[in-house]
Design an enzyme around this catalytic site. Structure first.
Site, PDB file in Angstrom:
ATOM      1  N   GLY A   1       1.007  -1.451   0.029  1.00 45.24           N
ATOM      2  CA  GLY A   1      -0.170  -0.401   0.138  1.00 45.24           C
ATOM      3  C   GLY A   1       0.547   0.906   0.418  1.00 45.24           C
ATOM      4  O   GLY A   1       1.121   2.014  -1.106  1.00 45.24           O
TER       5      GLY A   1
ATOM      6  N   GLU B   1       8.943   2.215   8.197  1.00 48.27           N
ATOM      7  CA  GLU B   1       9.246   3.582   7.565  1.00 48.27           C
ATOM      8  C   GLU B   1      10.417   3.687   7.689  1.00 48.27           C
ATOM      9  O   GLU B   1      11.570   5.156   6.968  1.00 48.27           O
ATOM     10  CB  GLU B   1       8.340   4.945   8.102  1.00 48.27           C
ATOM     11  CG  GLU B   1       7.376   4.251   7.077  1.00 48.27           C
ATOM     12  CD  GLU B   1       5.846   5.264   7.746  1.00 48.27           C
ATOM     13  OE1 GLU B   1       5.395   6.040   7.164  1.00 48.27           O
ATOM     14  OE2 GLU B   1       6.023   5.546   8.976  1.00 48.27           O
TER      15      GLU B   1
END
Lengths: 739, 332
Positions: free
Chosen positions: A245, A695
């Site tokens: 995603g 991240e």
């Protein structure tokens, strides 16, 4: 029974370290891995339903204006075509994450070139797409389209909350011994998940059942409800497998709403699978950035002033703006600081979260500037960073929840062999190749989200974990099973995790690196509750209860779990509620990236030769999936530094390179040996002492490559990606300078 | 995707007969055509599948090497004869696409692949190649990958093949079968056309004509190099590529064949460039002169201006490498 925890402060108990099963933290493989690699995992686009028909989105070919007529009659005569839908509830682009506010409706109002404006429904996918391409549309164009943030006609806003100033930055800069004042640019980027955005909608007696490619189901349920004007409880969303995603599936996308409306109108299940170009141009993107970075330093290399101005873009009226300076506030010490944040209103695809919004681009540019400062000071780039690590959060004085940047830097430098780096560029040449090394700090804010999960313990000694959490390729199934297995003393094979269904307790969803820690904590809490009940039956305090291999152990007594369950299955819910912890301490994950590159002296081609990252993320929940996340982040750093740019045509803002042939993500040949090292720690301020890893890898890794390129060949490229043309220009200039 | 008829040809004769119906396209590997059809950049009403025809041989003859049109890129690159005598071809093939694509893509299909111009692929954009007379959106648009040589006001697209660049340097010819049973042989140099004002006509193939084979003359000897500059290490089209066959004799360049990819609507070759090299002692100045000749007419479109210095430098590096034994100490 629900065990709630409001996350208000540190927890030094580290309960998970006292458990006996020994599965948490191990590199447990994904339980669904075999399904995925054999093609048996059913993704949204694979879903079938009896009587299902297909929808294809129609694309606007103007930048700004309004659809006046859809000339539907011609396409309605085409074989298989059932309807052309232009419902006013159709949305223009994807929604943002973690909000129940849907994306802007009224798709007939065109605000960017490529916007979906209608849906054609037909018996087959091919018929639908053919008709969608053939549908002619009349528009009333509006003048004044602004196609880029640096267009002088762009309206520029300065959101008040995003500006800040401490001390006297201008005076400090003037007084500084050494000054850096540079402009950096990063490109518009695409999440480019492998699985295209897709939805299959079916109405069952007034209720909508939606299979959709989404990262966060509970908030998406709210978005769909608001977009359609129905109640959230009348919607069930299913997303057991999501093929990546990277932010683009945080909110609902145009095809989600279109499928739901079409299914209602057709009274048949409707599947809408975006084409690759649609998946790139109708969803969301990362804003391009222009960043001016100023630094003042004294002779010792201590920062006296930090200035970070950013210009980002988004559509008019959109609240989201790429939070470029998110980590600038606390990464390095400096008494005088200024942050200026500008948002240009442009008619381009909506800007939203893409893997590590903020630091991915902000830390990357800042770490390039740090390298320039080190260069100017004649200081080792690692030493410069070590010299400027704050003890408490600058400005607020809040403590850091844990701070491992110094260790990440020194340990990374040691493992990488940083001492072999030549301080001056153009010092190492192998044939046509200049070789150089560069490094960067990695930093990413850490956060938790509200999350619920249910854990059931059966008499047969198995456990079931249920939550609406998604697995977007990250390893949620494995990690949540591991937490339950560890807490309940069960082998991995005895725990099943069921995800991706809004009928299950609402989780954090996947995004912002918060998924595993937030939803994992809910599982942990549910298990704590079960442990309490088992301890009660065992007649001991819960902390003294040992659970291992399906047995409860206390005080020389060992019994199978089932004997403590009173002949019935047990069930508990866990509920994590974010509290004051986030305000009381600055929480972040830390790391460092080191890169060695070759730059071809003839062509300007760059090849990353090796890369190493150190990562401090609190407790590592699964060594294998955590490593994969770290690798993925570093690879995204390679992409940001070298190849990835969503190109907008300057004339109309449309995305020119709308497929994976021309939007260049790194391929295997671009990715060399990557090393990942975790600096295992326990962050007391994080529930389970675990923070996010999804991240951190991208939050500066690109800068290590940019800096290595400079170290190799002396060329500083301040506009990413550093494609051949830009490096070549630098090489030619350098050659001219040298006569 | 537009609906189409599918005909599986049992023989070349059948295939050619089927192709006489207007709106028919041949399909072999389909690695490019299927994408183009899905996006409706190409919308043939009929597909004649030639993939089962007996055009898969690689045979050595007195005249050189004959490569059947249906030989896959993977098989051609791995062929021992090719690797031994025409390594340039093998290297160019392996520099293109991905392993999966090369397994499907054929020799004939590779020659006929369409440009990767973004605007050609986007049916919402004007494109004279896709829709004659509609205009060229690449001119004045984003044209980083576009042509600097031989472009026209109607089209600035480039040919994307690596294989064709190598074949051009190797002076290959193409054997064509005509619907009426005719057979003709066309040098690759004459096979491709510059865009002019008919960019939609890319080759001299007549309607219904089919590529049967590619013919390579005997290898010249000397050194063969394929160098491709691209945006990532693999799976990207050439920004600039150079195919070189060069033979040295007594310190002088005795033979030179150079073809260039990424620069034009077709693999580019210049007799002037080769002429200026032949008979000369290699030097940086000589390579520079060769580049001057190559690029004398080069015209950038803005985003692709860098291809001019890039082509110059890449050519010089390739020539230096190709002539290296005799010129150590004199390398650019």
């Amino acid at each position: 029974m629900t065990r709630e925890m409001t996350h208000d402060g540190p927890d030094a108990d580290h309960r998970l370290d006292g458990m006996a099963q020994g599965v948490l933290g191990r590199g447990e493989p994904r339980p669904e891995g075999a399904l995925k690699v054999t093609g048996r995992a059913v993704y949204t686009g694979d879903q079938q339903a009896p009587g299902m028909v297909h929808g294809a989105l129609v694309r606007a070919t103007i930048t700004r204006g309004r659809v006046t007529t859809l000339n539907s009659a011609t396409v309605l005569e085409m074989p298989g075509v059932l309807a052309v839908i232009d419902d006013p509830r159709l949305v223009r682009f994807s929604g943002q994450g973690a909000t129940t506010k849907p994306p802007k409706a009224d798709a007939a109002g065109v605000v960017y070139h490529g916007q979906p404006i209608a849906l054609v429904v037909a018996e087959t996918l091919e018929q639908a797409r053919h008709a969608a391409l053939r549908l002619t549309v009349d528009y009333a164009e509006e003048p004044g389209a602004v196609t880029g943030p640096e267009d002088p006609a762009a309206e520029v806003e300065l959101p008040q909350k995003k500006q800040s100033e401490t001390g006297a930055p201008d005076a400090a800069l003037e007084a500084a011994d050494t000054v850096i004042d540079r402009i950096y640019r990063t490109a518009s980027m695409s999440s480019a998940p492998m699985e295209p955005h897709a939805s299959l909608a079916e109405w069952q007696g007034g209720k909508l059942v939606l299979h959709s490619t989404l990262q966060m189901l509970a908030s998406a349920q709210g978005q769909v409800a608001a977009a359609l004007g129905i109640e959230p409880e009348d919607i069930r969303i299913l997303a057991p497998h999501v093929g990546g995603g990277f932010g683009s599936k945080l909110g609902i996308s145009p095809e989600t709403v279109a499928a739901a409306i079409a299914a209602q109108q057709m009274r048949r299940p409707v599947s809408v699978v975006c084409t690759r170009p649609q998946s790139m141009e109708t969803t969301s993107r990362r804003s391009e950035t222009l960043q001016r970075i100023q630094m003042g330093a004294d002779d010792e290399g201590r920062l006296t002033m930090i200035g970070h101005e950013a210009l980002v873009s988004n559509l008019p009226g959109q609240k989201f703006s790429e939070p470029v300076q998110q980590a600038t506030h606390f990464t390095y010490e400096a008494a005088h600081r200024r942050v200026v944040h500008r948002v240009a209103r442009v008619h381009r695809l909506v800007a939203a979260s893409v893997r590590a919004p903020g630091e991915a681009v902000g830390a990357t540019a800042f770490e390039c500037a740090m390298d320039e400062l080190a260069d100017k000071l004649g200081l080792c780039p690692v030493a410069l960073r070590l010299r400027n690590i704050p003890k408490v959060e600058p400005g607020t004085g809040r403590p850091f929840s844990s701070h491992k940047l110094a260790e990440a830097l020194t340990e990374g430098a040691r493992r990488f062999g940083w001492e072999h780096r030549h301080a001056s560029p153009r010092a190492r040449r192998e044939g046509e190749w200049w070789i150089g090394m560069g490094m960067s700090s990695l930093v990413r804010v850490n956060t938790v989200m509200e999350a619920k999960a249910r854990v059931s313990l059966s008499l047969d000694g198995t456990a079931l974990v249920e939550t609406d959490m998604t697995d977007i390729g990250t390893g949620s199934y494995a990690i949540l099973s591991q937490i339950a297995a560890e807490m309940l003393g069960l082998p991995m094979g005895s725990v099943e995790t069921v995800l991706g269904d809004t009928d299950l307790p609402a989780s954090s969803g996947s995004g912002g690196s918060f998924g595993a820690a937030s939803t994992g904590s809910a599982v942990y809490l549910a298990c704590l509750e079960l442990r309490s009940r088992l301890a009660e039956a065992m007649g001991c305090p819960e902390p003294e209860l040992t659970l291992k291999d399906g047995h409860a152990i206390h005080d020389n007594r060992k019994v199978p779990l089932s004997t403590l369950m009173g002949g019935a299955a047990m069930q508990a819910e866990g509920h994590l509620i974010p509290g004051e912890a986030e305000d009381k301490a600055r929480q972040a994950t830390w790391g460092a990236a080191f890169a060695e590159v070759g730059v071809n002296a003839i062509t300007g081609e760059i090849r990353v030769r090796r890369m190493l990252g150190t990562f401090a993320i609190g407790r590592v929940l699964n060594a294998q999936t955590a490593r994969s996340q770290a690798l993925g982040g570093m690879i995204w750093g390679i992409g940001m530094a070298l190849t990835e740019e969503l190109v907008h045509d300057a004339r109309d803002g449309h995305i020119v390179n709308r497929d994976l042939a021309e939007y260049h993500v790194p391929v295997n040949a671009d990715v060399p040996a990557l090393e990942v090292h975790f600096l295992e720690e326990r962050d007391d301020w994080a529930p389970m002492q675990a923070k996010g890893i999804g991240e951190l890898g991208i939050c500066g890794a690109g800068a290590a490559i940019v800096n290595a390129v400079h170290n190799a060949c002396g060329v500083r490229v301040r506009s990413l990606p550093m494609t051949v043309d830009k490096v070549l220009a630098g090489l030619v200039e350098a050659e001219a300078d040298q006569g | 995707m537009r609906a189409f008829d599918y005909i599986r040809a049992g023989s070349c004769k059948d295939a050619l007969a089927e192709a006489e119906t207007p709106g028919t396209a041949f399909i072999a590997g389909g690695t490019n055509l299927l994408d183009l059809m899905k996006h409706e950049v190409m919308t043939p009403a009929r597909l004649v599948d030639i993939s089962r025809l007996d055009l898969r041989g690689i045979t050595l003859t007195d005249a050189g090497l004959r490569v059947g049109a249906l030989v896959s890129n993977s098989d051609l690159a791995a062929d021992p004869l090719v690797r031994r005598h025409w390594p340039l071809l093998s290297r160019a093939l392996l520099a293109g696409a991905s392993g999966q694509l090369r397994n499907k893509a054929t020799t004939g299909g590779n020659l006929l692949q369409r440009t990767r111009c973004y605007y050609f692929y986007d049916t919402a954009m004007p494109c004279n190649k896709r829709e004659p007379g509609s205009g060229c959106a690449a001119i004045g648009g984003f044209n980083r990958i576009h042509a600097i040589l031989g472009a026209s006001e109607a089209c600035i697209a480039t040919h994307p093949s690596d294989m064709a660049v190598a074949l051009r340097a190797l002076s290959a010819e193409v054997e064509l079968l005509a619907p009426g049973g005719g057979r003709r042989q066309v040098p690759l140099a004459a096979f491709y056309r510059l865009p002019g004002d008919t960019p939609h006509v890319e080759t001299v193939l007549e309607p219904g004509e089919m590529i049967a084979a590619v013919l390579l003359p005997p290898a010249e000897g000397g050194r063969q190099i394929y160098r491709k500059v691209r945006d990532r290490a693999s799976y990207a089209f050439a920004l600039v590529s150079v195919a070189a066959c060069l033979r040295m004799e007594q310190g002088r360049i005795a033979a030179a064949a150079l073809a260039f990819g990424g620069l034009a609507h077709m693999p580019w070759r210049s007799a002037d460039v080769e002429g200026t090299l032949i008979g000369e002692v290699p030097s940086a100045a000589l390579f520079d002169r060769a580049a001057d000749l190559l690029l004398a007419e080069a015209k950038g479109q803005g985003d692709n201006d860098f291809k001019i210095p890039l082509a110059r430098r890449t050519l010089a590096a390739v020539l230096a490498e190709a002539t290296a034994e005799d010129t150590e100490g004199d390398r650019a």
